[in-house]
Design a protein around this motif. Structure first.
Motif, PDB file in Angstrom:
ATOM      1  N   SER A   7       0.853  -1.186   0.000  1.00  0.00           N
ATOM      2  CA  SER A   7       0.000   0.000   0.000  1.00  0.00           C
ATOM      3  C   SER A   7       0.892   1.240   0.000  1.00  0.00           C
ATOM      4  CB  SER A   7      -0.929   0.016   1.211  1.00  0.00           C
ATOM      5  OG  SER A   7      -0.180   0.058   2.414  1.00  0.00           O
ATOM      6  N   GLY A   8       0.265   2.378  -0.271  1.00  0.00           N
ATOM      7  CA  GLY A   8       0.994   3.630  -0.210  1.00  0.00           C
ATOM      8  C   GLY A   8       1.388   4.216  -1.544  1.00  0.00           C
ATOM      9  N   GLY A   9       1.117   3.479  -2.614  1.00  0.00           N
ATOM     10  CA  GLY A   9       1.449   4.005  -3.930  1.00  0.00           C
ATOM     11  C   GLY A   9       0.488   5.108  -4.341  1.00  0.00           C
ATOM     12  N   SER A  21       4.230   0.698   2.104  1.00  0.00           N
ATOM     13  CA  SER A  21       4.143  -0.259   3.203  1.00  0.00           C
ATOM     14  C   SER A  21       3.797  -1.640   2.672  1.00  0.00           C
ATOM     15  CB  SER A  21       3.085   0.192   4.214  1.00  0.00           C
ATOM     16  OG  SER A  21       3.435   1.425   4.791  1.00  0.00           O
ATOM     17  N   CYS A  22       4.322  -2.634   3.350  1.00  0.00           N
ATOM     18  CA  CYS A  22       4.032  -4.028   3.006  1.00  0.00           C
ATOM     19  C   CYS A  22       3.586  -4.719   4.285  1.00  0.00           C
ATOM     20  CB  CYS A  22       5.273  -4.692   2.433  1.00  0.00           C
ATOM     21  SG  CYS A  22       5.129  -6.474   2.155  1.00  0.00           S
ATOM     22  N   ALA A  23       2.381  -5.236   4.265  1.00  0.00           N
ATOM     23  CA  ALA A  23       1.845  -5.935   5.434  1.00  0.00           C
ATOM     24  C   ALA A  23       1.749  -7.424   5.135  1.00  0.00           C
ATOM     25  CB  ALA A  23       0.475  -5.382   5.797  1.00  0.00           C
ATOM     26  N   ALA A  24       2.289  -8.229   6.029  1.00  0.00           N
ATOM     27  CA  ALA A  24       2.256  -9.684   5.856  1.00  0.00           C
ATOM     28  C   ALA A  24       1.134 -10.295   6.674  1.00  0.00           C
ATOM     29  CB  ALA A  24       3.593 -10.284   6.273  1.00  0.00           C
ATOM     30  N   SER A  25       0.551 -11.367   6.131  1.00  0.00           N
ATOM     31  CA  SER A  25      -0.556 -12.035   6.830  1.00  0.00           C
ATOM     32  C   SER A  25      -0.069 -12.882   7.996  1.00  0.00           C
ATOM     33  CB  SER A  25      -1.333 -12.917   5.846  1.00  0.00           C
ATOM     34  OG  SER A  25      -0.474 -13.920   5.299  1.00  0.00           O
ATOM     35  N   GLY A  65      20.687   6.590  -1.780  1.00  0.00           N
ATOM     36  CA  GLY A  65      20.727   7.945  -1.261  1.00  0.00           C
ATOM     37  C   GLY A  65      19.381   8.645  -1.213  1.00  0.00           C
ATOM     38  N   ARG A  66      18.368   8.013  -1.768  1.00  0.00           N
ATOM     39  CA  ARG A  66      17.041   8.625  -1.791  1.00  0.00           C
ATOM     40  C   ARG A  66      15.982   7.763  -1.108  1.00  0.00           C
ATOM     41  NH1 ARG A  66      14.523   9.154  -6.520  1.00  0.00           N
ATOM     42  NH2 ARG A  66      15.643   7.465  -7.568  1.00  0.00           N
ATOM     43  N   GLY A  67      16.384   6.629  -0.605  1.00  0.00           N
ATOM     44  CA  GLY A  67      15.407   5.744  -0.005  1.00  0.00           C
ATOM     45  C   GLY A  67      15.884   5.108   1.281  1.00  0.00           C
ATOM     46  N   THR A  68      14.925   4.714   2.101  1.00  0.00           N
ATOM     47  CA  THR A  68      15.238   4.024   3.360  1.00  0.00           C
ATOM     48  C   THR A  68      14.253   2.892   3.559  1.00  0.00           C
ATOM     49  OG1 THR A  68      16.045   6.078   4.361  1.00  0.00           O
ATOM     50  CG2 THR A  68      15.524   4.255   5.843  1.00  0.00           C
ATOM     51  N   ILE A  69      14.788   1.692   3.760  1.00  0.00           N
ATOM     52  CA  ILE A  69      13.930   0.541   4.014  1.00  0.00           C
ATOM     53  C   ILE A  69      13.986   0.210   5.504  1.00  0.00           C
ATOM     54  CG2 ILE A  69      15.773  -1.142   3.509  1.00  0.00           C
ATOM     55  CD1 ILE A  69      13.566  -2.968   2.336  1.00  0.00           C
ATOM     56  N   SER A  70      12.853  -0.221   6.034  1.00  0.00           N
ATOM     57  CA  SER A  70      12.801  -0.624   7.434  1.00  0.00           C
ATOM     58  C   SER A  70      11.839  -1.792   7.571  1.00  0.00           C
ATOM     59  CB  SER A  70      12.357   0.549   8.315  1.00  0.00           C
ATOM     60  OG  SER A  70      11.062   0.982   7.949  1.00  0.00           O
ATOM     61  N   ARG A  71      12.029  -2.568   8.632  1.00  0.00           N
ATOM     62  CA  ARG A  71      11.108  -3.682   8.880  1.00  0.00           C
ATOM     63  C   ARG A  71      10.772  -3.712  10.365  1.00  0.00           C
ATOM     64  NH1 ARG A  71      13.977  -9.257   7.367  1.00  0.00           N
ATOM     65  NH2 ARG A  71      12.216 -10.217   8.506  1.00  0.00           N
ATOM     66  N   ASP A  72       9.556  -4.131  10.651  1.00  0.00           N
ATOM     67  CA  ASP A  72       9.088  -4.258  12.025  1.00  0.00           C
ATOM     68  C   ASP A  72       8.557  -5.675  12.184  1.00  0.00           C
ATOM     69  OD1 ASP A  72       7.769  -4.210  14.472  1.00  0.00           O
ATOM     70  OD2 ASP A  72       7.124  -2.142  14.232  1.00  0.00           O
ATOM     71  N   ASN A  73       9.375  -6.556  12.715  1.00  0.00           N
ATOM     72  CA  ASN A  73       8.968  -7.953  12.848  1.00  0.00           C
ATOM     73  C   ASN A  73       7.788  -8.111  13.797  1.00  0.00           C
ATOM     74  OD1 ASN A  73      10.954  -8.703  11.056  1.00  0.00           O
ATOM     75  ND2 ASN A  73      12.300  -9.633  12.589  1.00  0.00           N
ATOM     76  N   LYS A  75       5.238  -6.130  14.053  1.00  0.00           N
ATOM     77  CA  LYS A  75       4.018  -5.748  13.339  1.00  0.00           C
ATOM     78  C   LYS A  75       3.910  -6.425  11.980  1.00  0.00           C
ATOM     79  CE  LYS A  75       3.639  -1.239  15.595  1.00  0.00           C
ATOM     80  NZ  LYS A  75       3.549   0.231  15.403  1.00  0.00           N
ATOM     81  N   ASN A  76       4.937  -7.211  11.639  1.00  0.00           N
ATOM     82  CA  ASN A  76       4.947  -7.916  10.347  1.00  0.00           C
ATOM     83  C   ASN A  76       4.797  -6.958   9.169  1.00  0.00           C
ATOM     84  OD1 ASN A  76       5.182 -10.516  11.586  1.00  0.00           O
ATOM     85  ND2 ASN A  76       2.994 -10.394  12.056  1.00  0.00           N
ATOM     86  N   THR A  77       5.543  -5.884   9.230  1.00  0.00           N
ATOM     87  CA  THR A  77       5.483  -4.873   8.174  1.00  0.00           C
ATOM     88  C   THR A  77       6.875  -4.473   7.707  1.00  0.00           C
ATOM     89  OG1 THR A  77       5.392  -3.110   9.819  1.00  0.00           O
ATOM     90  CG2 THR A  77       3.282  -3.905   8.962  1.00  0.00           C
ATOM     91  N   VAL A  78       6.921  -4.035   6.474  1.00  0.00           N
ATOM     92  CA  VAL A  78       8.139  -3.514   5.876  1.00  0.00           C
ATOM     93  C   VAL A  78       7.765  -2.209   5.180  1.00  0.00           C
ATOM     94  CG1 VAL A  78      10.050  -3.950   4.290  1.00  0.00           C
ATOM     95  CG2 VAL A  78       8.956  -5.856   5.480  1.00  0.00           C
ATOM     96  N   HIS A  79       8.622  -1.226   5.326  1.00  0.00           N
ATOM     97  CA  HIS A  79       8.341   0.079   4.742  1.00  0.00           C
ATOM     98  C   HIS A  79       9.488   0.528   3.850  1.00  0.00           C
ATOM     99  CE1 HIS A  79       4.979   0.493   7.507  1.00  0.00           C
ATOM    100  NE2 HIS A  79       5.792   0.104   8.469  1.00  0.00           N
ATOM    101  N   LEU A  80       9.131   1.304   2.842  1.00  0.00           N
ATOM    102  CA  LEU A  80      10.136   1.904   1.975  1.00  0.00           C
ATOM    103  C   LEU A  80       9.804   3.380   1.841  1.00  0.00           C
ATOM    104  CD1 LEU A  80      12.558   1.631   0.007  1.00  0.00           C
ATOM    105  CD2 LEU A  80      10.865   1.315  -1.822  1.00  0.00           C
TER     106      LEU A  80
END
Length: 118
Positions: A7-9, A21-25, A65-73, A75-80
């Motif tokens: 989501s987020g596009g 954002s990427c949400a895992a089931s 240099g223009r992006g940052t990826i993160s993950r939250d185990n 919450k089972n989410t990954v963000h860019l």
């Protein structure tokens, strides 16, 4: 089996920012690497960014240099987070989950469209 939902596009002006954002089931803890890829019309899918369970990050040249990826185990989410977006960033962005680093991705989301245009 795990389902990934991006989501987020959307439409953003050149120079703008966007967070995908990427949400895992289910739990993403078992996936050593989570990543974001993108595919523009007529082009191959390419790595945008990846992150391991240990927090090691890798970025494709296109977003370096223009992006940052993160993950939250928890919450089972990954963000860019992407900044200073350019028209050439226009693509469908996909979230992927891989059980082992360097051995490809095992699960993919359906993708979310990002369009950078004035």
């Amino acid at each position: 089996q795990v389902q990934l939902v991006e989501s987020g596009g959307g439409l953003v002006q050149p120079g703008g920012s966007l967070t995908l954002s990427c949400a895992a089931s289910g739990s993403i803890f078992s996936f050593e690497v989570m990543g974001w890829f993108r595919q523009a019309p007529g082009k191959q899918r390419e790595l945008v960014a990846g992150i391991t369970n240990g927090g090691n990050r890798m970025y494709g040249n296109s977003i370096l240099g223009r992006g940052t990826i993160s993950r939250d185990n928890a919450k089972n989410t990954v963000h860019l987070q992407m900044n200073s977006l350019k028209p050439e960033d226009t693509a469908v962005y996909y979230c992927g989950a891989g059980r082992s680093l360097g051995r490809g991705y095992d699960y993919w989301g359906q993708g979310t469209q990002v369009t950078v245009s004035s």
